[in-house]
Design an enzyme around this catalytic site. Structure first.
Site, PDB file in Angstrom:
ATOM      1  N   ASP A  21       0.821  -1.213   0.000  1.00  0.00           N
ATOM      2  CA  ASP A  21       0.000   0.000   0.000  1.00  0.00           C
ATOM      3  C   ASP A  21       0.859   1.269   0.000  1.00  0.00           C
ATOM      4  OD1 ASP A  21      -2.368   1.397   0.002  1.00  0.00           O
ATOM      5  OD2 ASP A  21      -2.685   1.272   2.170  1.00  0.00           O
ATOM      6  N   ASN A  69     -11.139  -2.332  -5.054  1.00  0.00           N
ATOM      7  CA  ASN A  69     -10.381  -1.466  -5.957  1.00  0.00           C
ATOM      8  C   ASN A  69     -11.072  -1.289  -7.317  1.00  0.00           C
ATOM      9  OD1 ASN A  69      -7.123  -2.644  -4.744  1.00  0.00           O
ATOM     10  ND2 ASN A  69      -8.285  -0.820  -4.127  1.00  0.00           N
TER      11      ASN A  69
HETATM   12  C1  IPE Z   1      -5.589  -2.619  -0.084  1.00  0.00           C
HETATM   13  O1  IPE Z   1      -5.198  -1.305  -0.250  1.00  0.00           O
HETATM   14  C2  IPE Z   1      -5.583  -3.317  -1.384  1.00  0.00           C
HETATM   15  C3  IPE Z   1      -4.265  -3.519  -1.981  1.00  0.00           C
HETATM   16  C4  IPE Z   1      -3.118  -3.204  -1.471  1.00  0.00           C
HETATM   17  C5  IPE Z   1      -4.276  -4.154  -3.276  1.00  0.00           C
HETATM   18  P1  IPE Z   1      -6.268  -0.115  -0.401  1.00  0.00           P
HETATM   19  O2  IPE Z   1      -5.494   1.116  -0.557  1.00  0.00           O
HETATM   20  O3  IPE Z   1      -7.234  -0.454  -1.445  1.00  0.00           O
HETATM   21  O4  IPE Z   1      -7.003  -0.185   1.016  1.00  0.00           O
HETATM   22  P2  IPE Z   1      -7.837   0.925   1.774  1.00  0.00           P
HETATM   23  O5  IPE Z   1      -8.900   1.389   0.850  1.00  0.00           O
HETATM   24  O6  IPE Z   1      -6.909   2.017   2.145  1.00  0.00           O
HETATM   25  O7  IPE Z   1      -8.364   0.225   2.981  1.00  0.00           O
HETATM   26  C1  IPE Z   2      -1.585   0.305  -3.350  1.00  0.00           C
HETATM   27  O1  IPE Z   2      -1.410   1.668  -3.385  1.00  0.00           O
HETATM   28  C2  IPE Z   2      -1.913  -0.273  -4.715  1.00  0.00           C
HETATM   29  C3  IPE Z   2      -3.320  -0.688  -4.868  1.00  0.00           C
HETATM   30  C4  IPE Z   2      -4.247  -0.634  -3.957  1.00  0.00           C
HETATM   31  C5  IPE Z   2      -3.707  -1.198  -6.163  1.00  0.00           C
HETATM   32  P1  IPE Z   2      -2.623   2.686  -3.374  1.00  0.00           P
HETATM   33  O2  IPE Z   2      -3.023   2.934  -4.779  1.00  0.00           O
HETATM   34  O3  IPE Z   2      -3.694   2.218  -2.486  1.00  0.00           O
HETATM   35  O4  IPE Z   2      -1.925   3.982  -2.782  1.00  0.00           O
HETATM   36  P2  IPE Z   2      -2.494   4.954  -1.675  1.00  0.00           P
HETATM   37  O5  IPE Z   2      -2.914   4.096  -0.516  1.00  0.00           O
HETATM   38  O6  IPE Z   2      -3.641   5.673  -2.274  1.00  0.00           O
HETATM   39  O7  IPE Z   2      -1.363   5.836  -1.326  1.00  0.00           O
HETATM   40 MG    MG Z   3      -4.070   2.429  -0.507  1.00  0.00          MG
END
Ligand code: IPE
Ligand code: IPE
Ligand code: MG
Length: 246
Positions: A21, A69
């Site tokens: 993340d 997502n």
């Molecule tokens: C969790 O991260 C999913 C992945 C890392 C693929 P998100 O960024 O989607 O999670 P939330 O929304 O902050 O809980």
């Molecule tokens: C993790 O990074 C990747 C996925 C969830 C696909 P994020 O895209 O959630 O990045 P942040 O949490 O918005 O910084």
């Molecule tokens: Mg994230």
């Protein structure tokens, strides 16, 4: 003494899972678009896969895309799918050279055709590899996984293949996407968030949790070593007393 020297290779997690993340925030900090963060996140993926294989970790599971997502803006979803396809194309060689088997969990039917095709091709090409199983959680949601297991089990009960009385934890395990994987020993989440976000809810019942503020594109070998060292310092009691463990 380097961090690597502090790792006891006899006490590695058999199954390491990572919630990767922070790509978006990493890009934003640099004044760039979120896609730039996702692109740079793939470098951390490669490093993590290679380092885990070198260390001797048998199972690595990476949360790459959640069921939730899909609700992101279409442009971002498209970017992530394109990145997935390109990475699969590029990394088949790395996986083969390192004797790594690719596996995927999630509602894979929702993936675009081209991504599915690429994914199944790499899975097929690496199916006999034995050093490490790399599982990508794609279009994965733990609740969705549990719902699908309940449906499959109900169907079998209805058709007299299994009886209600015989349903136990092992039957449930066998109907999850992770049926061929051992329990998760260590779960790492980057980016400073302290939540599970619908990842492997059943499978992490007794996992050690490790949270780091490092954003995923900044995650380096040393960060991985630190997580493993922290894991190795913990006493896993599984409900017993400390005396019983020793
Ligand atoms: C969790 O991260 C999913 C992945 C890392 C693929 P998100 O960024 O989607 O999670 P939330 O929304 O902050 O809980
Ligand atoms: C993790 O990074 C990747 C996925 C969830 C696909 P994020 O895209 O959630 O990045 P942040 O949490 O918005 O910084
Ligand atoms: Mg994230």
């Amino acid at each position: 003494m380097s961090l690597l020297d502090k790792i006891n290779t006899d006490n590695l997690p058999k199954h390491l899972a990572i919630i990767m993340d922070g790509n978006g925030r990493w890009a934003k900090q640099k004044g760039m678009l979120r896609a730039f963060g996702h692109e740079n996140g793939t470098k951390s993926v490669r490093m993590t896969v290679e380092t885990c294989a070198k260390l001797g970790i048998a199972n690595l599971t990476l949360y790459a895309f959640s069921t939730e997502n899909w609700n992101r803006p279409k442009l971002e979803v498209d970017t992530l799918m394109k990145l997935l396809i390109n990475s699969l194309k590029k990394e088949l060689k790395t996986l083969s050279e390192n004797n790594i088997k690719l596996n995927a969990i999630g509602n894979l039917d929702l993936l675009p055709k081209s991504a599915k095709k690429e994914l199944f091709e790499v899975i097929k090409n690496t199916e006999n590899n034995t050093r490490m199983t790399l599982t990508l959680a794609l279009s994965y949601g733990s609740r969705e996984e549990i719902v699908s297991a309940v449906k499959e089990i109900s169907e079998k009960v209805k058709n007299n293949i299994i009886s209600i009385g015989s349903i136990d934890e092992s039957i449930i395990n066998q109907h999850l996407y992770t049926r061929n994987l051992p329990e998760v020993d260590l779960l790492i989440r980057t980016s400073g968030e302290h939540r599970i976000s619908n990842f492997l809810l059943w499978q992490i019942a007794y996992a050690e949790l490790y949270f780091t503020p490092v954003l995923w594109p900044d995650f380096k070998e040393e960060d991985l070593y630190e997580a493993i060292i922290s894991y190795q310092k913990r006493e896993r009691r599984f409900g017993k007393t400390s005396e019983q463990i020793k």
